[in-house]
Design a protein around this motif. Structure first.
Motif, short mmCIF file in Angstrom:
data_model
loop_
_atom_site.label_atom_id
_atom_site.label_comp_id
_atom_site.label_asym_id
_atom_site.label_seq_id
_atom_site.Cartn_x
_atom_site.Cartn_y
_atom_site.Cartn_z
N ASP A 205 0.84 -1.20 0.00
CA ASP A 205 0.00 0.00 0.00
C ASP A 205 0.87 1.25 0.00
O ASP A 205 0.59 2.22 -0.71
N GLY A 206 1.92 1.25 0.80
CA GLY A 206 2.83 2.40 0.86
C GLY A 206 3.49 2.67 -0.49
O GLY A 206 3.55 3.82 -0.94
N THR A 207 3.98 1.62 -1.14
CA THR A 207 4.63 1.83 -2.44
C THR A 207 3.63 2.31 -3.48
O THR A 207 3.96 3.19 -4.30
N ARG A 208 2.41 1.79 -3.43
CA ARG A 208 1.39 2.24 -4.39
C ARG A 208 1.10 3.72 -4.20
O ARG A 208 1.02 4.50 -5.16
N ILE A 209 0.98 4.15 -2.95
CA ILE A 209 0.70 5.56 -2.66
C ILE A 209 1.88 6.45 -3.08
O ILE A 209 1.70 7.49 -3.72
N ILE A 210 3.10 6.03 -2.73
CA ILE A 210 4.28 6.81 -3.09
C ILE A 210 4.41 6.94 -4.60
O ILE A 210 4.65 8.03 -5.13
N LEU A 211 4.24 5.84 -5.32
CA LEU A 211 4.33 5.89 -6.78
C LEU A 211 3.24 6.78 -7.38
O LEU A 211 3.48 7.51 -8.35
N GLY A 212 2.06 6.75 -6.79
CA GLY A 212 0.98 7.63 -7.25
C GLY A 212 1.32 9.10 -7.04
O GLY A 212 1.08 9.94 -7.91
N GLU A 213 1.89 9.41 -5.87
CA GLU A 213 2.31 10.79 -5.61
C GLU A 213 3.40 11.22 -6.59
O GLU A 213 3.37 12.34 -7.11
N LEU A 214 4.35 10.33 -6.84
CA LEU A 214 5.42 10.67 -7.78
C LEU A 214 4.88 10.87 -9.19
O LEU A 214 5.30 11.80 -9.89
N GLU A 215 3.96 10.04 -9.60
CA GLU A 215 3.39 10.19 -10.94
C GLU A 215 2.69 11.54 -11.08
O GLU A 215 2.87 12.25 -12.07
N ARG A 216 1.91 11.93 -10.07
CA ARG A 216 1.22 13.22 -10.10
C ARG A 216 2.22 14.37 -10.11
O ARG A 216 2.14 15.29 -10.92
N THR A 217 3.20 14.30 -9.22
CA THR A 217 4.16 15.38 -9.07
C THR A 217 5.04 15.53 -10.30
O THR A 217 5.24 16.64 -10.81
N LEU A 218 5.58 14.42 -10.80
CA LEU A 218 6.45 14.49 -11.98
C LEU A 218 5.66 14.88 -13.23
O LEU A 218 6.19 15.54 -14.12
N GLY A 219 4.40 14.49 -13.28
CA GLY A 219 3.56 14.87 -14.41
C GLY A 219 3.30 16.36 -14.49
O GLY A 219 2.99 16.90 -15.56
N ALA A 220 3.45 17.06 -13.36
CA ALA A 220 3.21 18.50 -13.32
C ALA A 220 4.47 19.32 -13.60
O ALA A 220 4.39 20.55 -13.69
N VAL A 221 5.61 18.67 -13.76
CA VAL A 221 6.86 19.40 -14.01
C VAL A 221 6.82 20.01 -15.41
O VAL A 221 6.45 19.34 -16.38
N ASP A 222 7.21 21.26 -15.51
CA ASP A 222 7.22 22.00 -16.78
C ASP A 222 8.37 21.50 -17.65
O ASP A 222 9.54 21.69 -17.32
N GLU A 223 8.03 20.88 -18.77
CA GLU A 223 9.06 20.33 -19.67
C GLU A 223 9.95 21.42 -20.25
O GLU A 223 11.15 21.19 -20.47
N ALA A 224 9.40 22.60 -20.48
CA ALA A 224 10.22 23.70 -21.00
C ALA A 224 11.28 24.10 -19.97
O ALA A 224 12.42 24.42 -20.33
N ALA A 225 10.93 24.06 -18.69
CA ALA A 225 11.89 24.37 -17.64
C ALA A 225 13.01 23.32 -17.61
O ALA A 225 14.18 23.66 -17.41
N VAL A 226 12.65 22.07 -17.81
CA VAL A 226 13.66 21.01 -17.85
C VAL A 226 14.59 21.21 -19.05
O VAL A 226 15.81 21.06 -18.93
N GLU A 227 14.04 21.59 -20.19
CA GLU A 227 14.88 21.85 -21.37
C GLU A 227 15.82 23.03 -21.13
O GLU A 227 16.98 23.00 -21.55
N ARG A 228 15.34 24.07 -20.44
CA ARG A 228 16.21 25.20 -20.09
C ARG A 228 17.34 24.72 -19.17
O ARG A 228 18.50 25.12 -19.32
N ALA A 229 17.00 23.85 -18.22
CA ALA A 229 18.01 23.31 -17.31
C ALA A 229 19.05 22.50 -18.07
O ALA A 229 20.26 22.65 -17.82
#
Length: 184
Positions: free
Chosen positions: A5-29
């Motif tokens: 259950d813990g891993t499922r929740i953590i992976l879900g949080e990571l999926e949501r959080t990483l999905g919100a990262v601005d790809e243009a910002a990553v390209e600038r980085a």
């Protein structure tokens, strides 16, 4: 809560959080990293461990990298990059160092959990991670994990994804392995 259950929740949080990262910002980085002569990391605690993972991979890619505070850290110059990992984006020590780096003509890349932070105003590029920093009650984001775990995990995974993107453009895994430590 069970392990699964813990891993499922953590992976879900990571999926949501990483999905919100601005790809243009990553390209600038990635562009800042590619243009830098030397790359320096300034980060503390668990965020520092995640940041060290990124700069270690950059070293494997043949980049000249340093961690501030280590005895072998050289001077910072106008074509250098300072990477800072700061959940709050306001830690005085980091703000002072970023200001100094900019004064030397260098660039600053920020990983942060706080939009519109003092460091964000200084940085040439910032990757905003929608995750709580240390005090979850001070954040607009929530996580079941303690303190800044989601932020720290996200730095690690964003760094690894950036390395994969850079590898496609410049270096193979085999070439990277040749730079891996052989005194272990």
């Amino acid at each position: 809560m069970s392990f699964k259950d813990g891993t499922r929740i953590i992976l879900g949080e990571l999926e949501r959080t990483l999905g919100a990262v601005d790809e243009a910002a990553v390209e600038r980085a990635i562009a800042l990293i590619g243009d830098a002569d030397k790359i320096f990391l300034h980060a503390l605690g668990r965020a520092g461990f995640a940041g060290r993972s990124l700069v270690m991979r950059l070293m494997h890619m043949g980049r000249e990298v340093y961690v501030l505070g280590e005895t072998n850290t050289p001077n910072f110059g106008p074509d250098d990059l300072l990477i800072i990992c700061s959940g709050s984006g306001a830690t005085k020590q980091f703000v002072d160092t970023a200001t100094k780096a900019k004064g030397f003509g260098g660039k600053v890349l920020l990983f942060t959990a706080t939009k519109d932070s003092p460091l964000g105003q200084i940085a040439d590029a910032e990757i905003v991670i929608e995750a709580p920093s240390k005090r979850q009650s001070d954040s607009e984001f929530a996580s079941i994990q303690p303190m800044a775990s989601l932020f720290e995990q996200s730095i690690l995974l964003i760094g690894d994804a950036m390395v994969l993107a850079m590898m496609e453009r410049s270096v193979t895994g085999e070439a990277m392995f040749r730079r891996h430590s052989n005194l272990e």
